[in-house]
Structure formats: C-alpha cells, structure tokens
Design a protein around this motif. Sequence first.
Motif, mmCIF file in Angstrom:
data_model
loop_
_atom_site.group_PDB
_atom_site.id
_atom_site.type_symbol
_atom_site.label_atom_id
_atom_site.label_comp_id
_atom_site.label_asym_id
_atom_site.label_seq_id
_atom_site.Cartn_x
_atom_site.Cartn_y
_atom_site.Cartn_z
ATOM 1 N N ARG A 193 47.380 35.683 34.388
ATOM 2 C CA ARG A 193 46.371 36.502 35.064
ATOM 3 C C ARG A 193 45.547 37.171 33.975
ATOM 4 N N ALA A 194 44.226 37.019 34.027
ATOM 5 C CA ALA A 194 43.377 37.526 32.953
ATOM 6 C C ALA A 194 42.020 37.951 33.504
ATOM 7 N N HIS A 195 41.999 39.046 34.265
ATOM 8 C CA HIS A 195 40.739 39.548 34.804
ATOM 9 C C HIS A 195 40.927 40.960 35.335
ATOM 10 N N THR A 196 39.821 41.563 35.776
ATOM 11 C CA THR A 196 39.857 42.936 36.273
ATOM 12 C C THR A 196 40.455 42.980 37.676
ATOM 13 N N ALA A 197 40.430 44.154 38.299
ATOM 14 C CA ALA A 197 41.012 44.310 39.629
ATOM 15 C C ALA A 197 40.237 43.499 40.658
ATOM 16 N N GLY A 198 40.961 42.925 41.587
ATOM 17 C CA GLY A 198 40.342 42.185 42.681
ATOM 18 C C GLY A 198 40.473 42.982 43.972
ATOM 19 N N ASP A 199 39.458 43.757 44.294
ATOM 20 C CA ASP A 199 39.517 44.618 45.471
ATOM 21 C C ASP A 199 38.972 43.919 46.702
ATOM 22 N N ASP A 200 39.436 44.361 47.860
ATOM 23 C CA ASP A 200 38.982 43.801 49.125
ATOM 24 C C ASP A 200 37.552 44.244 49.416
ATOM 25 N N ALA A 201 36.822 43.393 50.117
ATOM 26 C CA ALA A 201 35.419 43.678 50.426
ATOM 27 C C ALA A 201 35.271 44.980 51.224
ATOM 28 N N LYS A 202 36.186 45.227 52.130
ATOM 29 C CA LYS A 202 36.082 46.442 52.952
ATOM 30 C C LYS A 202 36.286 47.702 52.107
ATOM 31 N N ASP A 203 37.123 47.615 51.060
ATOM 32 C CA ASP A 203 37.310 48.762 50.171
ATOM 33 C C ASP A 203 36.080 48.963 49.293
ATOM 34 N N LEU A 204 35.498 47.874 48.837
ATOM 35 C CA LEU A 204 34.299 47.969 48.002
ATOM 36 C C LEU A 204 33.119 48.529 48.792
ATOM 37 N N ALA A 205 33.147 48.360 50.117
ATOM 38 C CA ALA A 205 32.078 48.881 50.964
ATOM 39 C C ALA A 205 32.237 50.372 51.256
ATOM 40 N N ASP A 206 33.409 50.914 50.918
ATOM 41 C CA ASP A 206 33.670 52.338 51.177
ATOM 42 C C ASP A 206 33.245 53.161 49.961
ATOM 43 N N THR A 207 31.985 53.541 49.921
ATOM 44 C CA THR A 207 31.434 54.246 48.767
ATOM 45 C C THR A 207 32.110 55.594 48.553
ATOM 46 N N GLU A 208 32.379 56.306 49.617
ATOM 47 C CA GLU A 208 33.017 57.615 49.487
ATOM 48 C C GLU A 208 34.391 57.499 48.834
ATOM 49 N N MET A 209 35.155 56.527 49.255
ATOM 50 C CA MET A 209 36.493 56.322 48.679
ATOM 51 C C MET A 209 36.389 55.903 47.223
ATOM 52 N N ARG A 210 35.410 55.073 46.888
ATOM 53 C CA ARG A 210 35.248 54.593 45.519
ATOM 54 C C ARG A 210 34.839 55.713 44.569
ATOM 55 N N ARG A 211 34.234 56.763 45.105
ATOM 56 C CA ARG A 211 33.904 57.920 44.273
ATOM 57 C C ARG A 211 35.137 58.786 44.000
ATOM 58 N N ARG A 212 36.174 58.572 44.772
ATOM 59 C CA ARG A 212 37.393 59.372 44.643
ATOM 60 C C ARG A 212 38.502 58.643 43.892
ATOM 61 N N VAL A 213 38.564 57.321 44.025
ATOM 62 C CA VAL A 213 39.663 56.523 43.461
ATOM 63 C C VAL A 213 39.162 55.736 42.253
ATOM 64 N N TRP A 214 39.755 55.987 41.090
ATOM 65 C CA TRP A 214 39.393 55.222 39.891
ATOM 66 C C TRP A 214 40.055 53.852 39.951
ATOM 67 N N ALA A 215 39.302 52.820 39.624
ATOM 68 C CA ALA A 215 39.838 51.454 39.591
ATOM 69 C C ALA A 215 39.449 50.804 38.271
ATOM 70 N N GLY A 216 40.344 50.034 37.745
ATOM 71 C CA GLY A 216 40.074 49.350 36.484
ATOM 72 C C GLY A 216 41.347 48.832 35.861
#
Length: 268
Positions: A193-216
Amino acid sequence: MSEREIYEATPRSTVNRLKQRAVYDHETVHAIIDSAPVLHVSFNPTWYDDDPFPTILPMLGCTGSYTPADASETSPPAVYLHGHSASRLMKLPSNPLDDSLPGVPVCVAATHIDGLVLALTPFNHSCNYRSAIVHGWAVPVTDYDEKMYALTLITDSMVPSRWSHTRIPPTEVEMKSTGVIRVNIVSASAKIRAHTAGDDAKDLADTEMRRRVWAGVVPMNVVYGEPVPTAGNLVEEVPRYIEEWRERENDGNVKYSREVASRNAPKK
C-alpha cells in the motif's frame, strides 16, 4: 534470471483481499525481504516435539542464488537464514519426521511500515506498508563454500561490504557453532500500500466535518543513528563505507515514505 520473472500465483500465495495491491515478481519480493530489519520464520514444532502450538521466530536473513563453480545452470533464488547450530530451527531440517519430503515446511514473512494513514473515518484508517510472504522447504546448508556464501551475504545485507571489513576468515569453532538454513522457495507474493488516505465520497462532501477532522499520512521509516563505538574500539573515526551507507539508507527511507504519503488514492 530475467528482471521480471514472476512467482506463480498459487492458491496458497494468491492475495485475495485488495488484489490490486498484490505483486508477484522476484525483484519486488526479494527487495522487501532483503531490506527488512527482521524476518519472521514460522514452522510447526510438532516436527520436533509434542508441542501443539505453532512457532514463529524473529531472524536475520536474505535472499540469494548460490551456484557451485562446477554447475551448468544457475540455482534458483532461495532465502538464507542463520542462527546458533544448537537452536531448534537449525536442528529441525536435519531430523525430519518425514523423509519423503524435500525439507521442513516453513513460512518466511517480511514487513515494512511506511506510514500511518489517518482518514476522516476510523474505518478508512490504514498503514502504508510493504510485505512479502514466502513458503518453502528448509534444508541445512552443509557445503562449506555455500555456507560461506550465505554468511557473507547475510552480513553484507546488514551493511554492504561489512564482511570484508571484519576479522576474517571465521574460525572453525565459529563455523561449527553457526548454522545456516536454505529455504527453497515454493511460492511467494508481496502486498503493497503506497498512497494517501482513501476517503468515502460522502465524507469528502461534508465540508464542515472536514474542517474539524485532520486527514493525512504520518510517514514512518527506519532511521540509522550516529554510530556508537564499543569500549574496545581503536578506530578513531567511523569508516566511510558505514557513513555512506547510513546516509544513503536514511535519505532513501525518508524520501520513499514521504513520496508515497502524497500519492493519490486509487478510486474505489
């Protein structure tokens, strides 16, 4: 042997979960094994005693292809392992319970962790990794030349050219007390496995949540520290071949772990 020679994907070795991560070529499998700080070797101890539990041992080893000088064909690649000659695994191939088999069945595993993958949801958390699994028949190495080949290979797989920069040749006592096993490979595979996080489309569409949860990805890699001399060392400076190897490995490990951390995740 061609650079892209492939291990056959048998029912035993075929990667079933996330098949897109599977790799079967010799070059990749051998590179993972040869660069792993530790190999884990598993075997069934009932071949040796009445203990019903499987055994797994951390060991040092690497791949190699020893071909005697008088041989007409190149020997196939194998995994060489070394240990004290009195240890259970070293004695096991010399006392098999079934003489009809070509050795003792063992499994050799190698793993690198290259990063912690922190996704938006815990269920998409993962790790960047490189792993290899080998199944094969373990046989004792009794030929002196092959044993010397294997011990040199294993030593130099830790630090290149280390064997020739030590007190050699080994003594008779050292050779007798050190056992070498060759694992003749039957099947092998790697998974990467050699890549960044693979998030679900519905999570990526949640802008408010993405401002709160760090991903990487938090890169991980082996770093070789500043060499520390022993009390009996009389060499004033660390030899250049050690320093050059340490710098090269540290730079390469850091570069790889950071590079794969930024790769786009494959589409699901």
